[in-house]
Design an enzyme around this catalytic site. Structure first.
Site, PDB file in Angstrom:
ATOM      1  N   ASN A   9       0.868  -1.190   0.000  1.00 58.48           N
ATOM      2  CA  ASN A   9       0.000   0.000   0.000  1.00 58.48           C
ATOM      3  C   ASN A   9       0.898   1.232   0.000  1.00 58.48           C
ATOM      4  OD1 ASN A   9      -1.848   2.020   0.497  1.00 58.48           O
ATOM      5  ND2 ASN A   9      -2.362   1.357   2.568  1.00 58.48           N
ATOM      6  N   TRP A  10       0.954   1.895  -1.140  1.00 58.09           N
ATOM      7  CA  TRP A  10       1.830   3.066  -1.258  1.00 58.09           C
ATOM      8  C   TRP A  10       1.262   4.312  -0.580  1.00 58.09           C
ATOM      9  CZ3 TRP A  10       3.859   3.068  -7.056  1.00 58.09           C
ATOM     10  CH2 TRP A  10       4.864   2.115  -7.174  1.00 58.09           C
ATOM     11  N   LYS A  11      -0.014   4.260  -0.218  1.00 60.15           N
ATOM     12  CA  LYS A  11      -0.674   5.428   0.378  1.00 60.15           C
ATOM     13  C   LYS A  11      -0.488   6.650  -0.539  1.00 60.15           C
ATOM     14  CE  LYS A  11      -0.059   3.179   4.769  1.00 60.15           C
ATOM     15  NZ  LYS A  11       0.040   3.256   6.215  1.00 60.15           N
ATOM     16  N   HIS A  92      -9.551   1.135   5.101  1.00 61.38           N
ATOM     17  CA  HIS A  92      -8.266   1.319   5.780  1.00 61.38           C
ATOM     18  C   HIS A  92      -8.450   2.282   6.954  1.00 61.38           C
ATOM     19  CE1 HIS A  92      -4.131   2.461   6.573  1.00 61.38           C
ATOM     20  NE2 HIS A  92      -3.785   1.343   5.965  1.00 61.38           N
ATOM     21  N   GLU A  94      -6.758   4.663   8.008  1.00 57.43           N
ATOM     22  CA  GLU A  94      -6.511   6.077   7.696  1.00 57.43           C
ATOM     23  C   GLU A  94      -7.734   6.720   7.045  1.00 57.43           C
ATOM     24  OE1 GLU A  94      -2.883   5.426   5.562  1.00 57.43           O
ATOM     25  OE2 GLU A  94      -1.869   4.889   7.426  1.00 57.43           O
ATOM     26  N   GLU A 141      -5.671  -5.146  10.772  1.00 55.87           N
ATOM     27  CA  GLU A 141      -4.635  -4.142  10.971  1.00 55.87           C
ATOM     28  C   GLU A 141      -4.913  -3.358  12.260  1.00 55.87           C
ATOM     29  OE1 GLU A 141      -2.503  -2.935   7.100  1.00 55.87           O
ATOM     30  OE2 GLU A 141      -4.264  -1.685   7.296  1.00 55.87           O
ATOM     31  N   GLY A 147       2.329   2.000  10.751  1.00 58.21           N
ATOM     32  CA  GLY A 147       3.328   3.045  10.584  1.00 58.21           C
ATOM     33  C   GLY A 147       4.092   3.393  11.853  1.00 58.21           C
ATOM     34  N   SER A 178       3.219  -2.455  10.282  1.00 60.98           N
ATOM     35  CA  SER A 178       4.667  -2.479  10.522  1.00 60.98           C
ATOM     36  C   SER A 178       5.329  -3.816  10.175  1.00 60.98           C
ATOM     37  CB  SER A 178       4.972  -2.089  11.976  1.00 60.98           C
ATOM     38  OG  SER A 178       4.591  -0.751  12.217  1.00 60.98           O
ATOM     39  N   GLY A 199       2.740  -1.331   4.290  1.00 59.41           N
ATOM     40  CA  GLY A 199       2.756   0.082   3.925  1.00 59.41           C
ATOM     41  C   GLY A 199       4.178   0.551   3.674  1.00 59.41           C
ATOM     42  N   GLY A 200       4.812   1.095   4.704  1.00 60.71           N
ATOM     43  CA  GLY A 200       6.148   1.706   4.594  1.00 60.71           C
ATOM     44  C   GLY A 200       7.164   0.852   3.851  1.00 60.71           C
TER      45      GLY A 200
HETATM   46  P1  PGA Z   1       2.744   0.037   7.634  1.00 61.88           P
HETATM   47  O1  PGA Z   1       1.303   0.276   7.018  1.00 61.88           O
HETATM   48  O2  PGA Z   1       3.289  -1.239   7.069  1.00 61.88           O
HETATM   49  O3  PGA Z   1       3.548   1.245   7.233  1.00 61.88           O
HETATM   50  O4  PGA Z   1       2.574  -0.059   9.122  1.00 61.88           O
HETATM   51  C1  PGA Z   1       0.406  -0.796   6.862  1.00 61.88           C
HETATM   52  C2  PGA Z   1      -0.887  -0.304   6.283  1.00 61.88           C
HETATM   53  O5  PGA Z   1      -1.259   0.841   6.524  1.00 61.88           O
HETATM   54  O6  PGA Z   1      -1.569  -1.039   5.552  1.00 61.88           O
END
Ligand code: PGA
Length: 220
Positions: A9-11, A92, A94, A141, A147, A178, A199-200
């Protein structure tokens, strides 16, 4: 052998040039199912590049309109997304937090996505959150793990995911929060965990290649 899902997930990251550079550097030599959730602006160029490089990557959008075609300024609807990719990420944390998306709204998004033939990964923060019918893959999640560099333990994630599986019709549930190249295999090694949402660590092509390799090396 276990079928492993690895989603990146590049966000809200990357320009077209940066996305092309990533595509030129990614190395996937496993049979894991790799899905990349990219910003809308990158879906078309990414689709072209994936085809020309013959990469084993499926594309997804990070959101979808709760409406169809029409006067909804700023929205991108499921029919438009389906032209460019197979998957969509819905719910998600966010989106729930920054954009105050409710369970009711998210259910509408799932309905729109399914009506257009999209496959859905639906995120939940725990094993009590409702999951709309039609969802293809659930991603557990925990909000505190996203993150932060502090992931859930593979054992606890396994337990939460096992509970989710007993409640739902869907049999595919992955973990996110993470996940790193060092930990991806530890999650996938748990019998109930079908893959990871990253994500990251998906932003860097080399790191993500290593993460995929480690996760897919687990044979159960
Ligand atoms: P993260 O993000 O790996 O940076 O914790 C995961 C996600 O938001 O799906």
């Amino acid at each position: 052998m276990k079928h492993v899902f690895i989603a990146g997930n590049w966000k809200s990251n990357k320009t077209v040039d940066e996305a092309m550079e990533w595509m030129d550097s990614i190395r996937i030599t496993t049979s894991a199912q790799v899905i990349l959730f990219a910003p809308f602006t990158l879906l078309y160029p990414l689709k072209q590049r994936i085809a020309s490089l013959r990469l084993p990557i499926e594309l997804g959008a990070q959101d979808v309109s709760p409406f169809g075609d029409g006067a909804y300024t700023g929205e991108v609807n499921a029919r438009q997304i389906k032209e460019l990719c197979r998957w969509v990420l819905i719910g998600h944390s966010e989106r729930r937090h920054h954009f105050v998306e409710s369970d009711e709204l998210l259910e509408k998004k799932v309905q729109q996505a399914k009506a257009s033939g999209l496959s859905v990964i639906y995120c939940v923060p725990d094993d009590t959150t409702a999951v709309p019918s039609g969802v293809d893959v659930v991603a557990y999640e925990p909000v505190w793990a996203i993150g932060t560099g502090k992931s859930d333990t593979p054992e606890n994630a396994r337990q939460v995911i096992a509970t989710i599986k007993t409640k739902l019709a869907t049999n595919t549930v992955i973990y996110g929060g993470s996940v790193t190249p060092e930990t991806s295999a530890l999650f996938v090694a748990q019998d109930a965990i079908d893959g990871v949402l990253v994500g990251g660590a998906s932003l860097d092509a080399q790191k993500f290649s290593t993460l995929i390799g480690h996760a897919a090396s687990v044979t159960l």
